[in-house]
Design a protein around this motif. Structure first.
Motif, mmCIF file in Angstrom:
data_model
loop_
_atom_site.group_PDB
_atom_site.id
_atom_site.type_symbol
_atom_site.label_atom_id
_atom_site.label_comp_id
_atom_site.label_asym_id
_atom_site.label_seq_id
_atom_site.Cartn_x
_atom_site.Cartn_y
_atom_site.Cartn_z
ATOM 1 N N VAL A 217 20.705 -5.789 -9.402
ATOM 2 C CA VAL A 217 19.390 -5.385 -9.890
ATOM 3 C C VAL A 217 19.599 -4.650 -11.207
ATOM 4 C CG1 VAL A 217 17.375 -3.934 -9.453
ATOM 5 C CG2 VAL A 217 18.380 -5.250 -7.592
ATOM 6 N N THR A 218 18.962 -5.142 -12.258
ATOM 7 C CA THR A 218 19.110 -4.523 -13.577
ATOM 8 C C THR A 218 18.069 -3.436 -13.822
ATOM 9 O OG1 THR A 218 17.785 -6.271 -14.589
ATOM 10 C CG2 THR A 218 20.176 -6.564 -14.597
ATOM 11 N N SER A 219 16.889 -3.570 -13.185
ATOM 12 C CA SER A 219 15.831 -2.581 -13.378
ATOM 13 C C SER A 219 14.837 -2.666 -12.229
ATOM 14 C CB SER A 219 15.119 -2.848 -14.705
ATOM 15 O OG SER A 219 13.985 -2.033 -14.838
ATOM 16 N N ALA A 220 14.340 -1.518 -11.800
ATOM 17 C CA ALA A 220 13.289 -1.452 -10.779
ATOM 18 C C ALA A 220 12.284 -0.405 -11.234
ATOM 19 C CB ALA A 220 13.869 -1.092 -9.424
ATOM 20 N N GLN A 221 11.053 -0.847 -11.499
ATOM 21 C CA GLN A 221 10.020 0.046 -12.022
ATOM 22 C C GLN A 221 8.839 0.074 -11.071
ATOM 23 O OE1 GLN A 221 9.203 -2.062 -15.597
ATOM 24 N NE2 GLN A 221 11.135 -1.519 -16.560
ATOM 25 N N ALA A 222 8.561 1.229 -10.505
ATOM 26 C CA ALA A 222 7.431 1.383 -9.590
ATOM 27 C C ALA A 222 6.211 1.873 -10.364
ATOM 28 C CB ALA A 222 7.779 2.372 -8.488
ATOM 29 N N ASN A 223 5.040 1.408 -9.920
ATOM 30 C CA ASN A 223 3.778 1.862 -10.495
ATOM 31 C C ASN A 223 2.887 2.323 -9.342
ATOM 32 O OD1 ASN A 223 1.300 2.241 -11.688
ATOM 33 N ND2 ASN A 223 1.425 0.419 -12.964
ATOM 34 N N THR B 261 7.048 7.911 -2.446
ATOM 35 C CA THR B 261 7.583 6.691 -1.837
ATOM 36 C C THR B 261 7.965 5.692 -2.920
ATOM 37 O OG1 THR B 261 6.202 7.017 0.113
ATOM 38 C CG2 THR B 261 7.080 4.805 -0.236
ATOM 39 N N ALA B 262 7.115 5.527 -3.931
ATOM 40 C CA ALA B 262 7.391 4.579 -5.012
ATOM 41 C C ALA B 262 8.664 4.961 -5.761
ATOM 42 C CB ALA B 262 6.204 4.512 -5.962
ATOM 43 N N ASP B 263 8.848 6.253 -6.046
ATOM 44 C CA ASP B 263 10.056 6.706 -6.738
ATOM 45 C C ASP B 263 11.294 6.469 -5.886
ATOM 46 O OD1 ASP B 263 8.597 7.494 -8.929
ATOM 47 O OD2 ASP B 263 8.504 9.611 -8.324
ATOM 48 N N MET B 264 11.191 6.759 -4.590
ATOM 49 C CA MET B 264 12.321 6.561 -3.682
ATOM 50 C C MET B 264 12.701 5.084 -3.608
ATOM 51 S SD MET B 264 13.139 5.665 -0.133
ATOM 52 C CE MET B 264 11.518 5.545 0.476
ATOM 53 N N VAL B 265 11.704 4.213 -3.473
ATOM 54 C CA VAL B 265 11.962 2.780 -3.359
ATOM 55 C C VAL B 265 12.581 2.245 -4.644
ATOM 56 C CG1 VAL B 265 10.859 0.522 -3.132
ATOM 57 C CG2 VAL B 265 10.240 2.360 -1.581
ATOM 58 N N PRO C 62 0.802 -1.230 0.000
ATOM 59 C CA PRO C 62 0.000 0.000 0.000
ATOM 60 C C PRO C 62 0.835 1.281 0.000
ATOM 61 C CG PRO C 62 -0.791 -1.529 1.677
ATOM 62 C CD PRO C 62 0.452 -2.112 1.102
ATOM 63 N N ALA C 63 2.006 1.255 0.598
ATOM 64 C CA ALA C 63 2.846 2.452 0.652
ATOM 65 C C ALA C 63 3.357 2.847 -0.724
ATOM 66 C CB ALA C 63 4.027 2.228 1.597
ATOM 67 N N LEU D 72 15.461 -11.574 -0.978
ATOM 68 C CA LEU D 72 14.449 -11.585 0.085
ATOM 69 C C LEU D 72 14.951 -10.896 1.350
ATOM 70 C CD1 LEU D 72 12.854 -15.116 -0.323
ATOM 71 C CD2 LEU D 72 11.730 -12.922 -0.630
ATOM 72 N N GLU D 73 16.219 -11.096 1.675
ATOM 73 C CA GLU D 73 16.792 -10.428 2.851
ATOM 74 C C GLU D 73 16.801 -8.914 2.664
ATOM 75 O OE1 GLU D 73 18.009 -9.761 6.490
ATOM 76 O OE2 GLU D 73 17.468 -11.753 5.759
ATOM 77 N N LEU D 74 17.166 -8.463 1.464
ATOM 78 C CA LEU D 74 17.132 -7.025 1.171
ATOM 79 C C LEU D 74 15.707 -6.486 1.242
ATOM 80 C CD1 LEU D 74 19.644 -6.872 -1.797
ATOM 81 C CD2 LEU D 74 19.972 -5.861 0.465
ATOM 82 N N ALA D 75 14.750 -7.284 0.770
ATOM 83 C CA ALA D 75 13.348 -6.863 0.806
ATOM 84 C C ALA D 75 12.859 -6.729 2.241
ATOM 85 C CB ALA D 75 12.485 -7.851 0.038
ATOM 86 N N LYS D 76 13.264 -7.638 3.113
ATOM 87 C CA LYS D 76 12.872 -7.556 4.521
ATOM 88 C C LYS D 76 13.431 -6.288 5.160
ATOM 89 C CE LYS D 76 12.403 -12.468 5.359
ATOM 90 N NZ LYS D 76 12.985 -13.649 6.011
ATOM 91 N N GLN D 77 14.676 -5.974 4.854
ATOM 92 C CA GLN D 77 15.282 -4.758 5.402
ATOM 93 C C GLN D 77 14.571 -3.514 4.857
ATOM 94 O OE1 GLN D 77 19.399 -5.042 4.353
ATOM 95 N NE2 GLN D 77 19.776 -6.797 5.698
ATOM 96 N N GLY D 78 14.244 -3.535 3.576
ATOM 97 C CA GLY D 78 13.556 -2.393 2.967
ATOM 98 C C GLY D 78 12.134 -2.235 3.456
#
Length: 153
Positions: free
Chosen positions: A42-48, A28-32, A21-22, A69-75
């Motif tokens: 990571v080759t690409s990260a696209q937020a919508n 927030t999406a642009d920052m993440v 939801p965040a 997954l570990e990075l995702a938990k920290q994020g």
């Protein structure tokens, strides 16, 4: 707190889609996406922000699933919490009930069935059936337009 496993919409080697939801907040999406895009591997990260999702493409030779997954938990710990209703019950406003995905699917089916019934009623001379199913079609159309109001403008 929302667990990372609850946020994973799809996960195949080299590609993962997360929903949170965040992420519906554009800033927030642009920052993440910027932070995730800077991670080695990571080759690409696209937020919508419209869907609250983040699509991540990664190199499987540089970044394992476990490390990702570990990075995702920290994020996830850095993301703002969802606002919870104070009574402990799930918040169900009328607009949310009318505009959710299941309601839209139901309205689409109701429009189709009521249109068919209305046409049959008109063709067979049953004016009452034609009027009632026409009214059902009109109500379902209103719900459909409300659910897709952003596309209309």
């Amino acid at each position: 707190m929302v667990s990372v496993a609850d946020c994973i919409a799809s996960f195949i080697d080299g590609r993962v889609r997360l929903r949170h939801p965040a992420l519906k907040d554009a800033a927030t999406a642009d920052m993440v996406s910027a932070v995730i895009g800077g991670v080695e591997g990571v080759t690409s990260a696209q937020a919508n922000p419209r869907t609250g999702s983040l699509l991540i493409f990664y190199d499987t030779e540089k970044l394992s699933r476990e490390k990702l997954l570990e990075l995702a938990k920290q994020g996830a710990a850095l993301l703002p919490e969802e606002e919870k209703p104070s009574s402990g019950r799930k918040c169900c406003s009328l607009s949310r009930l009318l505009l959710d995905r299941r309601a839209a699917r139901f309205a689409n089916r109701a429009m189709f069935v009521s249109l068919l019934c209305s046409l049959v009623g008109a063709a067979s001379g049953m004016g009452a059936v034609h009027r009632v199913t026409g009214a059902v079609f009109a109500l379902a159309s209103l719900q459909h337009m409300a659910a897709h109001r952003k596309a209309l403008w």
